[in-house]
Design a protein around this motif. Structure first.
Motif, PDB file in Angstrom:
ATOM      1  N   LYS A  67      43.792  30.447  54.644  1.00  0.00           N
ATOM      2  CA  LYS A  67      42.958  31.574  55.045  1.00  0.00           C
ATOM      3  C   LYS A  67      43.113  32.782  54.126  1.00  0.00           C
ATOM      4  O   LYS A  67      42.206  33.603  54.019  1.00  0.00           O
ATOM      5  CB  LYS A  67      43.287  31.972  56.479  1.00  0.00           C
ATOM      6  CG  LYS A  67      42.365  33.008  57.090  1.00  0.00           C
ATOM      7  CD  LYS A  67      40.948  32.500  57.237  1.00  0.00           C
ATOM      8  CE  LYS A  67      40.108  33.414  58.117  1.00  0.00           C
ATOM      9  NZ  LYS A  67      40.135  34.819  57.680  1.00  0.00           N
ATOM     10  N   GLY A  68      44.233  32.881  53.449  1.00  0.00           N
ATOM     11  CA  GLY A  68      44.477  33.971  52.528  1.00  0.00           C
ATOM     12  C   GLY A  68      45.451  34.991  53.082  1.00  0.00           C
ATOM     13  O   GLY A  68      45.553  35.187  54.288  1.00  0.00           O
ATOM     14  N   THR A  69      46.158  35.637  52.183  1.00  0.00           N
ATOM     15  CA  THR A  69      47.063  36.714  52.548  1.00  0.00           C
ATOM     16  C   THR A  69      46.854  37.869  51.573  1.00  0.00           C
ATOM     17  O   THR A  69      46.731  37.670  50.367  1.00  0.00           O
ATOM     18  CB  THR A  69      48.530  36.236  52.557  1.00  0.00           C
ATOM     19  OG1 THR A  69      49.385  37.286  53.016  1.00  0.00           O
ATOM     20  CG2 THR A  69      48.989  35.792  51.170  1.00  0.00           C
ATOM     21  N   MET A  76      49.321  21.841  43.971  1.00  0.00           N
ATOM     22  CA  MET A  76      49.209  23.007  44.813  1.00  0.00           C
ATOM     23  C   MET A  76      49.063  24.219  43.910  1.00  0.00           C
ATOM     24  O   MET A  76      49.508  24.204  42.762  1.00  0.00           O
ATOM     25  CB  MET A  76      50.422  23.174  45.728  1.00  0.00           C
ATOM     26  CG  MET A  76      50.709  21.965  46.602  1.00  0.00           C
ATOM     27  SD  MET A  76      52.039  22.248  47.802  1.00  0.00           S
ATOM     28  CE  MET A  76      51.153  23.190  49.055  1.00  0.00           C
ATOM     29  N   GLY A  77      48.437  25.227  44.435  1.00  0.00           N
ATOM     30  CA  GLY A  77      48.227  26.390  43.601  1.00  0.00           C
ATOM     31  C   GLY A  77      47.907  27.637  44.389  1.00  0.00           C
ATOM     32  O   GLY A  77      47.703  27.603  45.603  1.00  0.00           O
ATOM     33  N   TRP A  78      47.885  28.718  43.645  1.00  0.00           N
ATOM     34  CA  TRP A  78      47.523  30.012  44.191  1.00  0.00           C
ATOM     35  C   TRP A  78      46.346  30.573  43.426  1.00  0.00           C
ATOM     36  O   TRP A  78      46.314  30.528  42.186  1.00  0.00           O
ATOM     37  CB  TRP A  78      48.693  30.999  44.116  1.00  0.00           C
ATOM     38  CG  TRP A  78      49.818  30.663  45.042  1.00  0.00           C
ATOM     39  CD1 TRP A  78      50.932  29.933  44.770  1.00  0.00           C
ATOM     40  CD2 TRP A  78      49.923  31.052  46.411  1.00  0.00           C
ATOM     41  NE1 TRP A  78      51.731  29.846  45.884  1.00  0.00           N
ATOM     42  CE2 TRP A  78      51.137  30.519  46.901  1.00  0.00           C
ATOM     43  CE3 TRP A  78      49.119  31.800  47.274  1.00  0.00           C
ATOM     44  CZ2 TRP A  78      51.557  30.711  48.217  1.00  0.00           C
ATOM     45  CZ3 TRP A  78      49.527  31.989  48.578  1.00  0.00           C
ATOM     46  CH2 TRP A  78      50.741  31.448  49.034  1.00  0.00           C
ATOM     47  N   TYR A  79      45.392  31.084  44.149  1.00  0.00           N
ATOM     48  CA  TYR A  79      44.232  31.750  43.596  1.00  0.00           C
ATOM     49  C   TYR A  79      44.122  33.118  44.241  1.00  0.00           C
ATOM     50  O   TYR A  79      44.687  33.354  45.303  1.00  0.00           O
ATOM     51  CB  TYR A  79      42.957  30.943  43.849  1.00  0.00           C
ATOM     52  CG  TYR A  79      42.940  29.596  43.162  1.00  0.00           C
ATOM     53  CD1 TYR A  79      42.122  29.368  42.055  1.00  0.00           C
ATOM     54  CD2 TYR A  79      43.738  28.545  43.605  1.00  0.00           C
ATOM     55  CE1 TYR A  79      42.101  28.135  41.419  1.00  0.00           C
ATOM     56  CE2 TYR A  79      43.730  27.309  42.972  1.00  0.00           C
ATOM     57  CZ  TYR A  79      42.907  27.112  41.888  1.00  0.00           C
ATOM     58  OH  TYR A  79      42.882  25.889  41.257  1.00  0.00           O
ATOM     59  N   ARG A  80      43.408  34.007  43.603  1.00  0.00           N
ATOM     60  CA  ARG A  80      43.251  35.327  44.173  1.00  0.00           C
ATOM     61  C   ARG A  80      41.848  35.849  43.937  1.00  0.00           C
ATOM     62  O   ARG A  80      41.164  35.452  42.995  1.00  0.00           O
ATOM     63  CB  ARG A  80      44.284  36.305  43.603  1.00  0.00           C
ATOM     64  CG  ARG A  80      44.099  36.643  42.129  1.00  0.00           C
ATOM     65  CD  ARG A  80      45.266  37.483  41.634  1.00  0.00           C
ATOM     66  NE  ARG A  80      45.117  37.858  40.237  1.00  0.00           N
ATOM     67  CZ  ARG A  80      46.048  38.472  39.525  1.00  0.00           C
ATOM     68  NH1 ARG A  80      47.214  38.794  40.088  1.00  0.00           N
ATOM     69  NH2 ARG A  80      45.827  38.781  38.249  1.00  0.00           N
ATOM     70  N   GLN A  81      41.444  36.731  44.810  1.00  0.00           N
ATOM     71  CA  GLN A  81      40.146  37.362  44.689  1.00  0.00           C
ATOM     72  C   GLN A  81      40.293  38.849  44.959  1.00  0.00           C
ATOM     73  O   GLN A  81      40.681  39.261  46.053  1.00  0.00           O
ATOM     74  CB  GLN A  81      39.134  36.743  45.652  1.00  0.00           C
ATOM     75  CG  GLN A  81      37.719  37.251  45.459  1.00  0.00           C
ATOM     76  CD  GLN A  81      36.691  36.410  46.185  1.00  0.00           C
ATOM     77  OE1 GLN A  81      37.027  35.630  47.075  1.00  0.00           O
ATOM     78  NE2 GLN A  81      35.442  36.559  45.808  1.00  0.00           N
ATOM     79  N   ALA A  82      40.003  39.625  43.946  1.00  0.00           N
ATOM     80  CA  ALA A  82      40.039  41.073  44.052  1.00  0.00           C
ATOM     81  C   ALA A  82      38.652  41.581  44.394  1.00  0.00           C
ATOM     82  O   ALA A  82      37.651  40.892  44.161  1.00  0.00           O
ATOM     83  CB  ALA A  82      40.528  41.685  42.742  1.00  0.00           C
ATOM     84  N   PRO A  83      38.556  42.780  44.949  1.00  0.00           N
ATOM     85  CA  PRO A  83      37.246  43.339  45.288  1.00  0.00           C
ATOM     86  C   PRO A  83      36.318  43.380  44.086  1.00  0.00           C
ATOM     87  O   PRO A  83      36.695  43.856  43.011  1.00  0.00           O
ATOM     88  CB  PRO A  83      37.580  44.750  45.777  1.00  0.00           C
ATOM     89  CG  PRO A  83      38.977  44.647  46.285  1.00  0.00           C
ATOM     90  CD  PRO A  83      39.650  43.677  45.359  1.00  0.00           C
ATOM     91  N   GLY A  84      35.114  42.874  44.267  1.00  0.00           N
ATOM     92  CA  GLY A  84      34.133  42.883  43.208  1.00  0.00           C
ATOM     93  C   GLY A  84      34.310  41.814  42.154  1.00  0.00           C
ATOM     94  O   GLY A  84      33.540  41.768  41.191  1.00  0.00           O
ATOM     95  N   TYR A 101      45.001  33.153  47.932  1.00  0.00           N
ATOM     96  CA  TYR A 101      44.683  31.943  48.665  1.00  0.00           C
ATOM     97  C   TYR A 101      45.515  30.774  48.167  1.00  0.00           C
ATOM     98  O   TYR A 101      45.674  30.583  46.957  1.00  0.00           O
ATOM     99  CB  TYR A 101      43.208  31.585  48.519  1.00  0.00           C
ATOM    100  CG  TYR A 101      42.254  32.610  49.094  1.00  0.00           C
ATOM    101  CD1 TYR A 101      41.890  32.575  50.435  1.00  0.00           C
ATOM    102  CD2 TYR A 101      41.719  33.601  48.295  1.00  0.00           C
ATOM    103  CE1 TYR A 101      41.014  33.505  50.959  1.00  0.00           C
ATOM    104  CE2 TYR A 101      40.840  34.540  48.811  1.00  0.00           C
ATOM    105  CZ  TYR A 101      40.490  34.491  50.145  1.00  0.00           C
ATOM    106  OH  TYR A 101      39.622  35.414  50.658  1.00  0.00           O
ATOM    107  N   CYS A 102      46.008  30.012  49.088  1.00  0.00           N
ATOM    108  CA  CYS A 102      46.741  28.804  48.775  1.00  0.00           C
ATOM    109  C   CYS A 102      45.779  27.629  48.699  1.00  0.00           C
ATOM    110  O   CYS A 102      44.844  27.526  49.495  1.00  0.00           O
ATOM    111  CB  CYS A 102      47.802  28.550  49.843  1.00  0.00           C
ATOM    112  SG  CYS A 102      48.712  26.996  49.660  1.00  0.00           S
ATOM    113  N   ASN A 103      46.011  26.755  47.742  1.00  0.00           N
ATOM    114  CA  ASN A 103      45.192  25.563  47.579  1.00  0.00           C
ATOM    115  C   ASN A 103      46.069  24.329  47.463  1.00  0.00           C
ATOM    116  O   ASN A 103      47.130  24.366  46.844  1.00  0.00           O
ATOM    117  CB  ASN A 103      44.309  25.687  46.337  1.00  0.00           C
ATOM    118  CG  ASN A 103      43.546  24.415  46.030  1.00  0.00           C
ATOM    119  OD1 ASN A 103      43.994  23.581  45.239  1.00  0.00           O
ATOM    120  ND2 ASN A 103      42.391  24.256  46.656  1.00  0.00           N
ATOM    121  N   ALA A 104      45.619  23.255  48.044  1.00  0.00           N
ATOM    122  CA  ALA A 104      46.279  21.964  47.890  1.00  0.00           C
ATOM    123  C   ALA A 104      45.223  20.909  47.636  1.00  0.00           C
ATOM    124  O   ALA A 104      44.198  20.868  48.327  1.00  0.00           O
ATOM    125  CB  ALA A 104      47.109  21.609  49.123  1.00  0.00           C
TER     126      ALA A 104
END
Length: 125
Positions: free
Chosen positions: A117-119, A34-42, A94-97
């Motif tokens: 879905k993301g938070t 399991m993991g966490w990913y993130r996406q910032a603007p741009g 985003y959560c990933n499994a």
């Protein structure tokens, strides 16, 4: 059959903390990672932290010493404790499994690469 739902995002000031949660639903036998990913603007989505069933953890250099990933296998939940937040941590998380072994009826199936879905986490100065 398998669903991931994140929670815990919000607006905080720099230096404060947040704890993200992600619960996987379904008749789950095991989750390989399991993991966490993130996406910032741009920017493109990037890895934040992962945790395996050992558990073994891995962190992005930018969050080492500040973030802690953990999991509760009984609850099929992964957490991300985020301390000393910085403005550059602002992103959708985003959560990933991956490698989910779950039961559908009397069959066991593998689920690969599920995403929540993301938070949104917003850190202000």
């Amino acid at each position: 059959q398998v669903q991931l739902v994140e929670s815990g995002g919000g607006l905080v000031q720099a230096g404060e903390s947040l704890r993200l949660s992600c619960a996987a639903s379904g008749t789950i036998v095991s989750i390989g990672a399991m993991g966490w990913y993130r996406q910032a603007p741009g920017k493109q989505r990037e890895l934040v932290a992962t945790i395996t069933s050992i558990p073994s953890t891995n962190y992005a250099d930018s969050v080492k010493g500040r973030f802690t990933i953990s999991r509760d296998n009984a609850k099929n939940t992964v957490y991300l404790q985020m301390n000393s937040l910085k403005s550059e941590d602002t992103a959708v998380y985003y959560c990933n499994a991956d490698r989910i072994l779950y039961e559908s009826g009397n069959l066991r199936k593998w689920g690969m690469d599920y995403w929540g879905k993301g938070t949104l986490v917003t850190v202000s100065s």
